[in-house]
Design a protein around this motif. Sequence first.
Motif, mmCIF file in Angstrom:
data_model
loop_
_atom_site.group_PDB
_atom_site.id
_atom_site.type_symbol
_atom_site.label_atom_id
_atom_site.label_comp_id
_atom_site.label_asym_id
_atom_site.label_seq_id
_atom_site.Cartn_x
_atom_site.Cartn_y
_atom_site.Cartn_z
ATOM 1 N N ASP A 56 0.824 -1.217 0.000
ATOM 2 C CA ASP A 56 0.000 0.000 0.000
ATOM 3 C C ASP A 56 0.855 1.262 0.000
ATOM 4 O O ASP A 56 0.329 2.366 0.172
ATOM 5 C CB ASP A 56 -0.915 0.019 1.223
ATOM 6 N N ASP A 57 2.157 1.102 -0.213
ATOM 7 C CA ASP A 57 3.086 2.226 -0.092
ATOM 8 C C ASP A 57 3.256 2.936 -1.428
ATOM 9 O O ASP A 57 4.299 2.857 -2.084
ATOM 10 C CB ASP A 57 4.436 1.717 0.419
ATOM 11 N N PHE A 58 2.198 3.624 -1.861
ATOM 12 C CA PHE A 58 2.264 4.409 -3.085
ATOM 13 C C PHE A 58 1.130 5.431 -3.065
ATOM 14 O O PHE A 58 0.175 5.310 -2.291
ATOM 15 C CB PHE A 58 2.180 3.527 -4.338
ATOM 16 N N ALA A 59 1.252 6.433 -3.959
ATOM 17 C CA ALA A 59 0.308 7.550 -3.931
ATOM 18 C C ALA A 59 -0.826 7.429 -4.930
ATOM 19 O O ALA A 59 -1.851 8.098 -4.795
ATOM 20 C CB ALA A 59 1.060 8.858 -4.179
ATOM 21 N N GLY A 60 -0.667 6.617 -5.965
ATOM 22 C CA GLY A 60 -1.714 6.490 -6.962
ATOM 23 C C GLY A 60 -1.301 5.526 -8.049
ATOM 24 O O GLY A 60 -0.154 5.061 -8.103
ATOM 25 N N ILE A 61 -2.251 5.223 -8.944
ATOM 26 C CA ILE A 61 -2.035 4.241 -10.005
ATOM 27 C C ILE A 61 -2.399 4.864 -11.342
ATOM 28 O O ILE A 61 -3.515 5.357 -11.529
ATOM 29 C CB ILE A 61 -2.903 2.983 -9.789
ATOM 30 N N GLY A 62 -1.473 4.849 -12.295
ATOM 31 C CA GLY A 62 -1.740 5.263 -13.661
ATOM 32 C C GLY A 62 -1.693 4.049 -14.567
ATOM 33 O O GLY A 62 -0.839 3.173 -14.394
ATOM 34 N N ILE A 63 -2.601 3.989 -15.535
ATOM 35 C CA ILE A 63 -2.736 2.794 -16.368
ATOM 36 C C ILE A 63 -2.883 3.176 -17.831
ATOM 37 O O ILE A 63 -3.650 4.077 -18.184
ATOM 38 C CB ILE A 63 -3.963 1.959 -15.945
ATOM 39 N N GLY A 67 -7.160 0.766 -25.964
ATOM 40 C CA GLY A 67 -8.591 0.725 -26.241
ATOM 41 C C GLY A 67 -9.274 2.044 -25.977
ATOM 42 O O GLY A 67 -8.629 3.071 -25.773
ATOM 43 N N LEU A 68 -10.599 2.008 -25.963
ATOM 44 C CA LEU A 68 -11.412 3.195 -25.687
ATOM 45 C C LEU A 68 -11.637 3.327 -24.193
ATOM 46 O O LEU A 68 -11.949 2.336 -23.519
ATOM 47 C CB LEU A 68 -12.756 3.089 -26.407
ATOM 48 N N ILE A 69 -11.495 4.547 -23.679
ATOM 49 C CA ILE A 69 -11.618 4.773 -22.240
ATOM 50 C C ILE A 69 -12.438 6.022 -21.974
ATOM 51 O O ILE A 69 -12.201 7.068 -22.591
ATOM 52 C CB ILE A 69 -10.229 4.945 -21.567
ATOM 53 N N ASP A 70 -13.367 5.916 -21.057
ATOM 54 C CA ASP A 70 -13.998 7.090 -20.473
ATOM 55 C C ASP A 70 -13.056 7.518 -19.352
ATOM 56 O O ASP A 70 -13.044 6.920 -18.266
ATOM 57 C CB ASP A 70 -15.386 6.738 -19.929
ATOM 58 N N GLU A 71 -12.236 8.531 -19.613
ATOM 59 C CA GLU A 71 -11.178 8.882 -18.677
ATOM 60 C C GLU A 71 -11.713 9.404 -17.353
ATOM 61 O O GLU A 71 -11.128 9.143 -16.295
ATOM 62 C CB GLU A 71 -10.230 9.909 -19.315
ATOM 63 N N GLU A 72 -12.804 10.150 -17.390
ATOM 64 C CA GLU A 72 -13.350 10.703 -16.154
ATOM 65 C C GLU A 72 -13.858 9.597 -15.229
ATOM 66 O O GLU A 72 -13.578 9.599 -14.023
ATOM 67 C CB GLU A 72 -14.491 11.675 -16.466
ATOM 68 N N LYS A 73 -14.565 8.642 -15.782
ATOM 69 C CA LYS A 73 -15.127 7.553 -14.974
ATOM 70 C C LYS A 73 -14.175 6.367 -14.845
ATOM 71 O O LYS A 73 -14.383 5.490 -14.010
ATOM 72 C CB LYS A 73 -16.461 7.091 -15.559
ATOM 73 N N GLY A 74 -13.156 6.333 -15.706
ATOM 74 C CA GLY A 74 -12.208 5.228 -15.654
ATOM 75 C C GLY A 74 -12.787 3.913 -16.126
ATOM 76 O O GLY A 74 -12.473 2.851 -15.600
ATOM 77 N N VAL A 75 -13.626 3.994 -17.170
ATOM 78 C CA VAL A 75 -14.256 2.797 -17.721
ATOM 79 C C VAL A 75 -13.589 2.459 -19.054
ATOM 80 O O VAL A 75 -13.422 3.324 -19.920
ATOM 81 C CB VAL A 75 -15.767 3.000 -17.940
ATOM 82 N N ILE A 76 -13.224 1.185 -19.209
ATOM 83 C CA ILE A 76 -12.569 0.702 -20.431
ATOM 84 C C ILE A 76 -13.599 -0.040 -21.274
ATOM 85 O O ILE A 76 -14.353 -0.868 -20.768
ATOM 86 C CB ILE A 76 -11.402 -0.241 -20.077
ATOM 87 N N VAL A 102 -6.786 6.722 -9.171
ATOM 88 C CA VAL A 102 -6.463 5.933 -10.359
ATOM 89 C C VAL A 102 -6.792 6.768 -11.600
ATOM 90 O O VAL A 102 -7.844 7.403 -11.668
ATOM 91 C CB VAL A 102 -7.269 4.616 -10.402
ATOM 92 N N ARG A 103 -5.880 6.785 -12.576
ATOM 93 C CA ARG A 103 -6.132 7.455 -13.856
ATOM 94 C C ARG A 103 -5.780 6.496 -14.983
ATOM 95 O O ARG A 103 -4.768 5.777 -14.923
ATOM 96 C CB ARG A 103 -5.311 8.738 -13.991
ATOM 97 N N ILE A 104 -6.628 6.493 -16.027
ATOM 98 C CA ILE A 104 -6.482 5.543 -17.130
ATOM 99 C C ILE A 104 -6.615 6.285 -18.452
ATOM 100 O O ILE A 104 -7.471 7.157 -18.604
ATOM 101 C CB ILE A 104 -7.561 4.445 -17.065
ATOM 102 N N THR A 105 -5.770 5.926 -19.435
ATOM 103 C CA THR A 105 -5.921 6.460 -20.778
ATOM 104 C C THR A 105 -5.380 5.461 -21.786
ATOM 105 O O THR A 105 -4.820 4.414 -21.423
ATOM 106 C CB THR A 105 -5.241 7.839 -20.932
ATOM 107 N N ASN A 106 -5.541 5.785 -23.054
ATOM 108 C CA ASN A 106 -5.028 4.987 -24.153
ATOM 109 C C ASN A 106 -3.502 4.900 -24.096
ATOM 110 O O ASN A 106 -2.832 5.849 -23.693
ATOM 111 C CB ASN A 106 -5.495 5.632 -25.463
ATOM 112 N N ASP A 107 -2.948 3.775 -24.542
ATOM 113 C CA ASP A 107 -1.502 3.573 -24.423
ATOM 114 C C ASP A 107 -0.679 4.568 -25.246
ATOM 115 O O ASP A 107 0.427 4.944 -24.846
ATOM 116 C CB ASP A 107 -1.117 2.130 -24.767
#
Length: 288
Positions: A56-63, A67-76, A102-107
Amino acid sequence: MSKKVIGVDIGATKTRIGIVKDSEIIKEKTFPTSSNASKEKIIEELALGIKSLAGDDFAGIGIGVPGLIDEEKGVIFDLLNIPSWKEVHLKDYLQDFFKKPVRITNDANVFAVGEKMFGLGQAYQNFIGVTLGTGFGCGIIIHDKLYSGSFSSAGEFGNIAYLDKTIEDYCSGKFFQQQYGLTGNEAYKLVSSGDEKGKKMFMEYGKHLGEALKLILNILSPQAILLGGSISKSFKYFEESLQETMDSFPFQRVRKQLTIKPSEAQNMAILGAAALILSAEPELLKPQ
């Protein structure tokens, strides 16, 4: 708050996870993506992979995902190479699991964001990150910010019709497979050995890529186009024909200001994913 950040690169065959601190990957792990498993199993494997690497020793997760992503909701949505991922609320799951942002976007966007924070993109306000691998992806940075469009799909130039197929068919690894029956790696081995057929292939590839980059230049007129992905490592073998093709661009003042370079960074997929969190919370970049 911890200044460690998790970067995740989810691919069809493997998933890579890294702990990023002080602009470096200090620890990482890779495991096969269970592409044909249920979406729940794949998500669980990802969460447990992060947990086993970083606790648990981290501040956040980027991914980053292809594919297609709703970045605000984090839905793939609709990952072609992972059939069960039709609609995956990955952000909600991981935030509930870890109690971290958590933040997610296209590669391809991840590559551009990573170059902006850690790489050659630091020198430019406006540039395009182009990934040359199994596909042809583009991440767009405008006024130092990522422009990803609806569902993280801006910059899908690879889908545009070109000759008898699409830009992606001629400017990604598909070119070597479809035109010469070789994988990108086999083509690289051939040209790096000095083989004349290999040289011809990459000269031809550079011409096609030049036509694609002229299209990008017409539409977005960036200061720079930075190349990533496995094929970018062969830049010296297609640079000459690429630049010759670019020289036919009609607006020479625009052409001459453009820089085209391959990325100098290693592991930008993980660094760029971590940059999604770091760009949202810049205080995490401050030294302890």
